[in-house]
Design an enzyme around this catalytic site. Sequence first.
Site, PDB file in Angstrom:
ATOM      1  N   LYS A  80     -15.968 -20.605 -12.274  1.00  0.00           N
ATOM      2  CA  LYS A  80     -15.410 -20.015 -13.502  1.00  0.00           C
ATOM      3  C   LYS A  80     -15.238 -18.503 -13.365  1.00  0.00           C
ATOM      4  CE  LYS A  80     -16.669 -23.104 -17.286  1.00  0.00           C
ATOM      5  NZ  LYS A  80     -17.420 -23.220 -18.531  1.00  0.00           N
TER       6      LYS A  80
ATOM      7  N   LYS B 237     -11.055 -31.496 -11.465  1.00  0.00           N
ATOM      8  CA  LYS B 237     -11.533 -32.087 -12.726  1.00  0.00           C
ATOM      9  C   LYS B 237     -10.546 -31.854 -13.878  1.00  0.00           C
ATOM     10  CE  LYS B 237     -14.454 -30.065 -15.525  1.00  0.00           C
ATOM     11  NZ  LYS B 237     -15.536 -29.488 -16.317  1.00  0.00           N
TER      12      LYS B 237
ATOM     13  N   LYS C  87     -10.849 -28.956 -20.092  1.00  0.00           N
ATOM     14  CA  LYS C  87     -10.190 -28.533 -21.321  1.00  0.00           C
ATOM     15  C   LYS C  87      -9.724 -27.089 -21.256  1.00  0.00           C
ATOM     16  CE  LYS C  87     -14.651 -28.753 -23.846  1.00  0.00           C
ATOM     17  NZ  LYS C  87     -15.539 -28.173 -22.901  1.00  0.00           N
TER      18      LYS C  87
HETATM   19  P1  TYM Z   1     -18.466 -29.211 -21.371  1.00  0.00           P
HETATM   20  O1  TYM Z   1     -18.168 -28.802 -22.761  1.00  0.00           O
HETATM   21  O2  TYM Z   1     -17.716 -28.539 -20.277  1.00  0.00           O
HETATM   22  O3  TYM Z   1     -18.243 -30.748 -21.225  1.00  0.00           O
HETATM   23  C1  TYM Z   1     -18.818 -31.663 -22.150  1.00  0.00           C
HETATM   24  C2  TYM Z   1     -19.229 -32.939 -21.474  1.00  0.00           C
HETATM   25  O4  TYM Z   1     -18.088 -33.628 -20.977  1.00  0.00           O
HETATM   26  C3  TYM Z   1     -18.221 -33.856 -19.587  1.00  0.00           C
HETATM   27  N1  TYM Z   1     -16.900 -33.709 -18.984  1.00  0.00           N
HETATM   28  C4  TYM Z   1     -16.361 -34.597 -18.152  1.00  0.00           C
HETATM   29  N2  TYM Z   1     -16.819 -35.773 -17.679  1.00  0.00           N
HETATM   30  C5  TYM Z   1     -16.013 -36.470 -16.842  1.00  0.00           C
HETATM   31  N3  TYM Z   1     -14.793 -36.020 -16.456  1.00  0.00           N
HETATM   32  C6  TYM Z   1     -14.296 -34.851 -16.909  1.00  0.00           C
HETATM   33  N4  TYM Z   1     -13.099 -34.431 -16.542  1.00  0.00           N
HETATM   34  C7  TYM Z   1     -15.095 -34.086 -17.808  1.00  0.00           C
HETATM   35  N5  TYM Z   1     -14.913 -32.906 -18.450  1.00  0.00           N
HETATM   36  C8  TYM Z   1     -16.027 -32.699 -19.179  1.00  0.00           C
HETATM   37  C9  TYM Z   1     -19.176 -32.766 -19.106  1.00  0.00           C
HETATM   38  O5  TYM Z   1     -19.804 -33.126 -17.910  1.00  0.00           O
HETATM   39  C10 TYM Z   1     -20.134 -32.698 -20.265  1.00  0.00           C
HETATM   40  O6  TYM Z   1     -21.068 -33.741 -20.190  1.00  0.00           O
HETATM   41  N6  TYM Z   1     -22.693 -26.756 -20.639  1.00  0.00           N
HETATM   42  C11 TYM Z   1     -22.134 -27.945 -21.224  1.00  0.00           C
HETATM   43  C12 TYM Z   1     -22.432 -28.041 -22.699  1.00  0.00           C
HETATM   44  C13 TYM Z   1     -23.880 -27.968 -23.019  1.00  0.00           C
HETATM   45  C14 TYM Z   1     -24.807 -29.034 -22.909  1.00  0.00           C
HETATM   46  C15 TYM Z   1     -26.057 -28.499 -23.304  1.00  0.00           C
HETATM   47  C16 TYM Z   1     -24.679 -30.360 -22.494  1.00  0.00           C
HETATM   48  C17 TYM Z   1     -24.537 -26.885 -23.478  1.00  0.00           C
HETATM   49  N7  TYM Z   1     -25.857 -27.192 -23.645  1.00  0.00           N
HETATM   50  C18 TYM Z   1     -27.219 -29.281 -23.302  1.00  0.00           C
HETATM   51  C19 TYM Z   1     -25.844 -31.149 -22.492  1.00  0.00           C
HETATM   52  C20 TYM Z   1     -27.091 -30.600 -22.885  1.00  0.00           C
HETATM   53  C21 TYM Z   1     -20.636 -27.904 -21.037  1.00  0.00           C
HETATM   54  O7  TYM Z   1     -20.058 -26.864 -20.902  1.00  0.00           O
HETATM   55  O8  TYM Z   1     -20.016 -29.107 -21.099  1.00  0.00           O
END
Ligand code: TYM
Length: 327
Positions: A111, A192, A195
């Site tokens: 990132k 990947k 978003k």
């Molecule tokens: P984030 O917001 O990037 O993504 C949210 C969740 O969706 C999953 N994900 C995917 N899984 C499969 N294929 C994809 N293309 C894909 N894109 C996103 C991510 O793996 C995630 O599970 N840091 C985290 C948010 C967070 C969090 C936490 C999660 C903050 N604190 C505590 C769990 C526990 C994040 O940025 O996910």
Amino acid sequence: MKRLLTGLQPSGELTLGSFIGGIKQSVKFQDEYESFIFVPDLHAITVPQDPLLLKERIKKNVALYLACGIDPNKNIIYLQSENLYHTNLSWILECHTYMGEASRMTQFKDKSKRYDNVSVGLFTYPILMAADILLYDADFVPVGIDQKQHVELARDLAGRFNNKYGTTFKLPEPLIPKIGAKIMDLQNPTKKMSKSSEDIKGLIFLLDNEDVIRKKIMSAVTDSDNKVYFDPENKPGISNLLTIYSALSDLDIKQVEEKFKNYNYGNLKKEVADIVIEKILEIQKKYHEYMDSGLVDEVLNKGLKIVQEIAQNKYNEILKKVGLGRI
Ligand code: TYM
């Protein structure tokens, strides 16, 4: 009862990847575990955000959680920024995190290449995520593969803290889906589906309309082999479409391969588009109902009360162990 906790950043519109990797597992396990699902809005500002859009996406995230099947009677739903204990604990954990281990986070490396000025928050983001998890003694954290390293950091920090101060935190385990742990970008299937990608042609948003979804899937990048089988290394585009189909149907990858083995790519894409559209339209119907009702605020108010009490007790225990404050 074991606890499950997860969250999806409102840093962009939620995608099919967010649903399959992030939300679907929480829906699946909500009857089995005590479930927490929150909006990590503080994480979103680790990169630049438009305040009005951010505010809107926070509400949309909650309405989408509900529309995807997160049951407000079985889940505690809340906003990270409203419970100040997350950031308080994050600071304490930062003081127990080594520069070396924080520097090894691959998502930061990726990132940080995208911005001219990288915030310190982007660097410490995994530590705030550790606080999100450890504050509630979560046993399981359903995430896609990209977040596995962050959950492992949380686990390492919990272990280190427990060794130093006596058992305080549970060691969380990531729950990675067997199918769909990394849904790929339709235009660049070795990357990947994210978003925050700039080129939205490769992303399916949960709020895309039917025509847009069909168009994006029909123009997904594949290969020139014209044989349908699962081989992520050599056929990433086709394998991604098979994975999406499998994740949205009750079929495993072998069964999906068998179903489509005599299809040409055009017909395969058509069926994948059909199943994606069916699922997304079902989500959207509920989403609009929830956005127009007072339910989002209602569940957030209820959730905040519950988590504040849990977090305050945990935080007091931590302060005492570390020697802070007057307790
Ligand atoms: P984030 O917001 O990037 O993504 C949210 C969740 O969706 C999953 N994900 C995917 N899984 C499969 N294929 C994809 N293309 C894909 N894109 C996103 C991510 O793996 C995630 O599970 N840091 C985290 C948010 C967070 C969090 C936490 C999660 C903050 N604190 C505590 C769990 C526990 C994040 O940025 O996910």
